[in-house]
Design a protein around this motif. Structure first.
Motif, PDB file in Angstrom:
ATOM      1  N   GLU A   1      26.884  89.911  99.191  1.00  0.00           N
ATOM      2  CA  GLU A   1      27.865  89.274  98.322  1.00  0.00           C
ATOM      3  C   GLU A   1      29.059  88.768  99.103  1.00  0.00           C
ATOM      4  O   GLU A   1      29.738  87.850  98.681  1.00  0.00           O
ATOM      5  CB  GLU A   1      28.349  90.238  97.242  1.00  0.00           C
ATOM      6  CG  GLU A   1      27.351  90.450  96.145  1.00  0.00           C
ATOM      7  CD  GLU A   1      27.914  91.333  95.056  1.00  0.00           C
ATOM      8  OE1 GLU A   1      29.135  91.420  94.934  1.00  0.00           O
ATOM      9  OE2 GLU A   1      27.122  91.939  94.341  1.00  0.00           O
ATOM     10  N   GLY A   2      29.393  89.425 100.203  1.00  0.00           N
ATOM     11  CA  GLY A   2      30.502  88.988 101.028  1.00  0.00           C
ATOM     12  C   GLY A   2      31.868  89.389 100.502  1.00  0.00           C
ATOM     13  O   GLY A   2      32.870  88.834 100.898  1.00  0.00           O
ATOM     14  N   ARG A   3      31.917  90.325  99.573  1.00  0.00           N
ATOM     15  CA  ARG A   3      33.201  90.791  99.056  1.00  0.00           C
ATOM     16  C   ARG A   3      33.769  91.843  99.997  1.00  0.00           C
ATOM     17  O   ARG A   3      33.084  92.817 100.308  1.00  0.00           O
ATOM     18  CB  ARG A   3      33.058  91.410  97.672  1.00  0.00           C
ATOM     19  CG  ARG A   3      32.933  90.393  96.589  1.00  0.00           C
ATOM     20  CD  ARG A   3      33.008  91.039  95.248  1.00  0.00           C
ATOM     21  NE  ARG A   3      31.863  91.956  95.114  1.00  0.00           N
ATOM     22  CZ  ARG A   3      31.768  92.887  94.168  1.00  0.00           C
ATOM     23  NH1 ARG A   3      32.709  93.032  93.288  1.00  0.00           N
ATOM     24  NH2 ARG A   3      30.717  93.661  94.106  1.00  0.00           N
ATOM     25  N   PRO A   4      35.001  91.680 100.443  1.00  0.00           N
ATOM     26  CA  PRO A   4      35.609  92.714 101.273  1.00  0.00           C
ATOM     27  C   PRO A   4      36.018  93.903 100.408  1.00  0.00           C
ATOM     28  O   PRO A   4      36.195  93.790  99.192  1.00  0.00           O
ATOM     29  CB  PRO A   4      36.833  92.031 101.872  1.00  0.00           C
ATOM     30  CG  PRO A   4      37.168  90.951 100.910  1.00  0.00           C
ATOM     31  CD  PRO A   4      35.857  90.522 100.292  1.00  0.00           C
ATOM     32  N   ALA A   5      36.160  95.030 101.060  1.00  0.00           N
ATOM     33  CA  ALA A   5      36.593  96.235 100.348  1.00  0.00           C
ATOM     34  C   ALA A   5      38.055  96.076  99.935  1.00  0.00           C
ATOM     35  O   ALA A   5      38.811  95.325 100.534  1.00  0.00           O
ATOM     36  CB  ALA A   5      36.440  97.449 101.257  1.00  0.00           C
ATOM     37  N   ALA A   6      38.446  96.780  98.898  1.00  0.00           N
ATOM     38  CA  ALA A   6      39.833  96.746  98.448  1.00  0.00           C
ATOM     39  C   ALA A   6      40.721  97.398  99.501  1.00  0.00           C
ATOM     40  O   ALA A   6      40.379  98.422 100.069  1.00  0.00           O
ATOM     41  CB  ALA A   6      39.969  97.478  97.128  1.00  0.00           C
ATOM     42  N   VAL A   7      41.865  96.771  99.772  1.00  0.00           N
ATOM     43  CA  VAL A   7      42.813  97.298 100.754  1.00  0.00           C
ATOM     44  C   VAL A   7      43.972  97.916 100.001  1.00  0.00           C
ATOM     45  O   VAL A   7      44.596  97.269  99.155  1.00  0.00           O
ATOM     46  CB  VAL A   7      43.312  96.176 101.688  1.00  0.00           C
ATOM     47  CG1 VAL A   7      44.340  96.704 102.653  1.00  0.00           C
ATOM     48  CG2 VAL A   7      42.148  95.547 102.406  1.00  0.00           C
ATOM     49  N   HIS A   8      44.251  99.166 100.285  1.00  0.00           N
ATOM     50  CA  HIS A   8      45.360  99.868  99.644  1.00  0.00           C
ATOM     51  C   HIS A   8      46.447 100.110 100.677  1.00  0.00           C
ATOM     52  O   HIS A   8      46.160 100.533 101.792  1.00  0.00           O
ATOM     53  CB  HIS A   8      44.885 101.210  99.071  1.00  0.00           C
ATOM     54  CG  HIS A   8      43.820 101.055  98.037  1.00  0.00           C
ATOM     55  ND1 HIS A   8      44.092 100.597  96.774  1.00  0.00           N
ATOM     56  CD2 HIS A   8      42.485 101.264  98.086  1.00  0.00           C
ATOM     57  CE1 HIS A   8      42.962 100.546  96.085  1.00  0.00           C
ATOM     58  NE2 HIS A   8      41.981 100.939  96.860  1.00  0.00           N
TER      59      HIS A   8
END
Length: 131
Positions: A15-22
């Motif tokens: 999908e190419g979605r990056p992980a959420a950055v907190h």
């Protein structure tokens, strides 16, 4: 890759979605939170203000808090413009100092990094009286 066909980031493979950055550490104050005086700063300001009220020079004050700065305004009468403004502007903390005392015409009387030193400009000369 996990058994169900998704990668470690929680998205499906490809999908190419990056992980959420907190952000770390999480900020305790929201971005648009107003700048305020802390209790020690207010104590120092109110000590000077109280001496001005006791001498009969000042009668009223106002507090303004905005996201950019906080202002303690000192009035001779409530219906007039402020005689002095004690301002805290954190954006100037590294350069000229976060604290400033400004008179009614907008002239900066004193600016600095330490509030107590800046407030000394409001302390009048000692007055002698005959007893």
């Amino acid at each position: 890759m996990a058994e169900n066909g998704s990668d470690r980031n929680g998205g499906a493979e490809g999908e190419g979605r990056p992980a959420a950055v907190h952000p770390f550490p999480p900020s305790k104050t929201p971005r648009n939170a107003p700048v305020t005086f802390d209790r020690h700063e207010l104590r120092d300001i109110l000590n000077v203000y109280g001496r001005g009220v006791a001498s009969g020079e000042w009668k009223d004050y106002a507090l303004d808090f905005t996201p950019q700065r906080s202002v303690f305004s000192i009035y001779r009468r409530a219906s007039e413009v402020p005689l002095y403004r004690v301002e805290k502007d954190p954006s100037l903390a590294r350069r000229q100092g976060a604290y400033a005392v400004v008179n009614a015409t907008g002239f900066v009387l004193k600016r600095g990094h330490e509030l107590v030193q800046v407030l000394r400009v409001l302390e009048g000369k000692p007055k002698l009286s005959v007893v």
